[in-house]
Motif scaffolding. Structure first.
Motif, mmCIF file in Angstrom:
data_model
loop_
_atom_site.group_PDB
_atom_site.id
_atom_site.type_symbol
_atom_site.label_atom_id
_atom_site.label_comp_id
_atom_site.label_asym_id
_atom_site.label_seq_id
_atom_site.Cartn_x
_atom_site.Cartn_y
_atom_site.Cartn_z
ATOM 1 N N ILE A 98 3.865 8.667 -7.725
ATOM 2 C CA ILE A 98 3.638 7.269 -8.107
ATOM 3 C C ILE A 98 4.837 6.438 -7.670
ATOM 4 N N MET A 99 4.635 5.627 -6.629
ATOM 5 C CA MET A 99 5.739 4.851 -6.035
ATOM 6 C C MET A 99 5.792 3.454 -6.646
ATOM 7 N N ALA A 100 6.460 3.361 -7.786
ATOM 8 C CA ALA A 100 6.545 2.054 -8.446
ATOM 9 C C ALA A 100 7.817 1.302 -8.068
ATOM 10 N N ALA A 101 8.722 1.945 -7.333
ATOM 11 C CA ALA A 101 9.987 1.287 -7.004
ATOM 12 C C ALA A 101 9.787 0.118 -6.040
ATOM 13 N N ALA A 102 10.598 -0.901 -6.216
ATOM 14 C CA ALA A 102 10.634 -2.022 -5.274
ATOM 15 C C ALA A 102 11.675 -1.671 -4.216
ATOM 16 N N ASN A 133 13.860 -1.192 7.022
ATOM 17 C CA ASN A 133 13.868 0.134 6.411
ATOM 18 C C ASN A 133 12.535 0.809 6.690
ATOM 19 N N PRO A 134 12.525 2.147 6.761
ATOM 20 C CA PRO A 134 11.237 2.826 6.925
ATOM 21 C C PRO A 134 10.385 2.633 5.675
ATOM 22 N N ASP A 135 9.065 2.659 5.842
ATOM 23 C CA ASP A 135 8.173 2.598 4.684
ATOM 24 C C ASP A 135 8.062 4.017 4.117
ATOM 25 N N ILE A 136 8.690 4.228 2.974
ATOM 26 C CA ILE A 136 8.766 5.566 2.368
ATOM 27 C C ILE A 136 7.369 6.064 2.004
ATOM 28 N N LEU A 137 6.606 5.163 1.413
ATOM 29 C CA LEU A 137 5.252 5.517 0.959
ATOM 30 C C LEU A 137 4.370 5.985 2.119
ATOM 31 N N VAL A 138 4.407 5.269 3.210
ATOM 32 C CA VAL A 138 3.612 5.648 4.386
ATOM 33 C C VAL A 138 4.034 7.033 4.874
ATOM 34 N N GLY A 152 0.388 3.822 -4.810
ATOM 35 C CA GLY A 152 1.337 2.784 -4.420
ATOM 36 C C GLY A 152 1.256 1.604 -5.368
ATOM 37 N N PHE A 153 2.266 0.792 -5.335
ATOM 38 C CA PHE A 153 2.273 -0.451 -6.107
ATOM 39 C C PHE A 153 2.347 -1.618 -5.146
ATOM 40 N N ALA A 154 1.773 -2.722 -5.532
ATOM 41 C CA ALA A 154 1.904 -3.934 -4.733
ATOM 42 C C ALA A 154 2.191 -5.088 -5.674
ATOM 43 N N ARG A 192 -5.925 -5.134 1.844
ATOM 44 C CA ARG A 192 -5.250 -5.009 3.145
ATOM 45 C C ARG A 192 -4.085 -4.020 3.046
ATOM 46 N N LYS A 193 -3.333 -4.110 1.926
ATOM 47 C CA LYS A 193 -2.199 -3.196 1.744
ATOM 48 C C LYS A 193 -2.680 -1.761 1.587
ATOM 49 N N LEU A 194 -3.764 -1.581 0.883
ATOM 50 C CA LEU A 194 -4.361 -0.258 0.682
ATOM 51 C C LEU A 194 -4.661 0.401 2.022
ATOM 52 N N ARG A 196 -3.322 -0.350 4.911
ATOM 53 C CA ARG A 196 -2.085 -0.106 5.650
ATOM 54 C C ARG A 196 -1.353 1.135 5.170
ATOM 55 N N LYS A 197 -1.397 1.372 3.849
ATOM 56 C CA LYS A 197 -0.587 2.447 3.272
ATOM 57 C C LYS A 197 -1.324 3.780 3.222
ATOM 58 N N GLY A 198 -2.634 3.752 3.150
ATOM 59 C CA GLY A 198 -3.401 4.998 3.106
ATOM 60 C C GLY A 198 -3.283 5.764 1.795
HETATM 61 O O1 C5P Z 1 4.587 -3.386 1.532
HETATM 62 P P1 C5P Z 1 5.050 -3.463 0.112
HETATM 63 O O2 C5P Z 1 6.547 -3.415 -0.057
HETATM 64 O O3 C5P Z 1 4.445 -4.548 -0.690
HETATM 65 O O4 C5P Z 1 4.495 -2.106 -0.524
HETATM 66 C C1 C5P Z 1 4.757 -1.764 -1.837
HETATM 67 C C2 C5P Z 1 4.588 -0.273 -2.005
HETATM 68 O O5 C5P Z 1 5.180 0.426 -0.923
HETATM 69 C C3 C5P Z 1 5.283 0.228 -3.236
HETATM 70 O O6 C5P Z 1 4.593 1.372 -3.712
HETATM 71 C C4 C5P Z 1 6.662 0.571 -2.703
HETATM 72 O O7 C5P Z 1 7.277 1.526 -3.526
HETATM 73 C C5 C5P Z 1 6.338 1.118 -1.342
HETATM 74 N N1 C5P Z 1 7.374 0.886 -0.301
HETATM 75 C C6 C5P Z 1 8.011 1.978 0.272
HETATM 76 N N2 C5P Z 1 8.969 1.788 1.250
HETATM 77 C C7 C5P Z 1 9.253 0.549 1.695
HETATM 78 C C8 C5P Z 1 8.600 -0.572 1.128
HETATM 79 C C9 C5P Z 1 7.683 -0.352 0.123
HETATM 80 O O8 C5P Z 1 7.719 3.106 -0.114
HETATM 81 N N3 C5P Z 1 10.173 0.392 2.643
#
Ligand code: C5P
Length: 257
Positions: A98-102, A133-138, A152-154, A192-194, A196-198
């Motif tokens: 569960i990726m709730a971090a900003a 930064n890389p998208d960790i969630l992706v 994921g969280f948005a 749209r975010k859903l 993108r993130k899968g």
């Molecule tokens: O694209 P956005 O930042 O809105 O996406 C939010 C989601 O993606 C959250 O779950 C956040 O933890 C994750 N995220 C991530 N790596 C990033 C940016 C966002 O894992 N660089």
């Protein structure tokens, strides 16, 4: 309270907000308190889960909710890069992520070794060059283990809650398709975010200057992988966490059958 439906389930939660250093004393950060993620960690533990919480700059007073919960291991992280390596190390051993971090989308390209001082360049405001930064969630979705549920969280600012000024004249005169209604706009952005993130579930919440990030209450819309509304929850962050976990449990069950 402890319904036990997460008995033996290993859950990785990330919460808080990353800080990207500018120099030894300054950083780029965000207003995430970590409360929603901490509430998810506490709720999952109370339902029987073994939880690892990657805590990005969360205040001790917020983490206090997790005291007396030996089944929650708190790992502090600072930057997005630290969060990424900790998340990748821990994700392999979790059935639920569960990726709730900003996470900061950008970091400073060259971190100054010494404190940046006005006196060193009088009258010249410095320019910060940023890199993505890389998208960790992706990345976690790409490397997911079979049967793993990834959430994921948005956090979105929509409609009148956008920024702290009135919607600008151009916006008002030419509302885009589906953008007149804030709820509709939230749903559209979420879908749209859903895509993108899968992810399996996306928890969408509206944040503004007075809602979401620092408050005790929250309102979440949870979308499933097909973009359908799996649940809507309003209330304390704990109550919202319980509803989110109900949706996660249903996903876990669906994957097992
Ligand atoms: O694209 P956005 O930042 O809105 O996406 C939010 C989601 O993606 C959250 O779950 C956040 O933890 C994750 N995220 C991530 N790596 C990033 C940016 C966002 O894992 N660089």
């Amino acid at each position: 309270l402890a319904s036990g439906d997460f008995e033996g389930v290993r859950v990785l939660v990330t919460a808080g907000g990353t800080r990207e250093p500018i120099d030894p004393v300054r950083y780029l950060g965000n207003r995430s308190s970590g409360r929603q993620g901490v509430a998810v960690a506490a709720a999952a533990a109370d339902r029987g889960a073994k939880v690892v919480l990657l805590a990005a700059n969360i205040d001790e007073s917020v983490l206090a909710e997790l005291r007396d919960r030996p089944s929650v291991r708190v790992v502090p992280v600072g930057t997005a890069a630290e969060l990424e390596s900790a998340a990748r190390a821990a994700a392999g051993g979790a059935e639920v992520v569960i990726m709730a971090a900003a996470v900061a989308d950008y970091r400073v390209a060259e971190v100054a070794e010494h404190k940046i001082r006005k006196e060193d360049a009088p009258g010249q405001a410095p320019t910060l060059r940023l890199v993505e930064n890389p998208d960790i969630l992706v990345g976690l979705v790409r490397e997911r283990r079979p049967g793993q549920v990834i959430v994921g969280f948005a956090a979105e600012t929509v409609g009148a809650g956008r920024g702290h000024s009135e919607p600008d004249a151009e916006d008002a005169a030419f509302p885009g398709p589906g953008e007149e209604d804030p709820a509709e706009e939230l749903l559209e952005r979420g879908r749209r975010k859903l895509a993108r993130k899968g992810v399996d579930l996306l928890a969408v919440n509206a944040v503004g200057w007075n809602a979401g990030f620092e408050s005790a209450e929250n309102a979440l819309l949870v979308l499933d992988a097909d973009g359908r509304v799996a649940c809507e929850a309003t209330g304390t962050k704990r109550a919202v966490a319980e509803r989110l976990l109900d949706a996660v449990r249903d996903e876990l069950r669906a994957l097992r059958h």
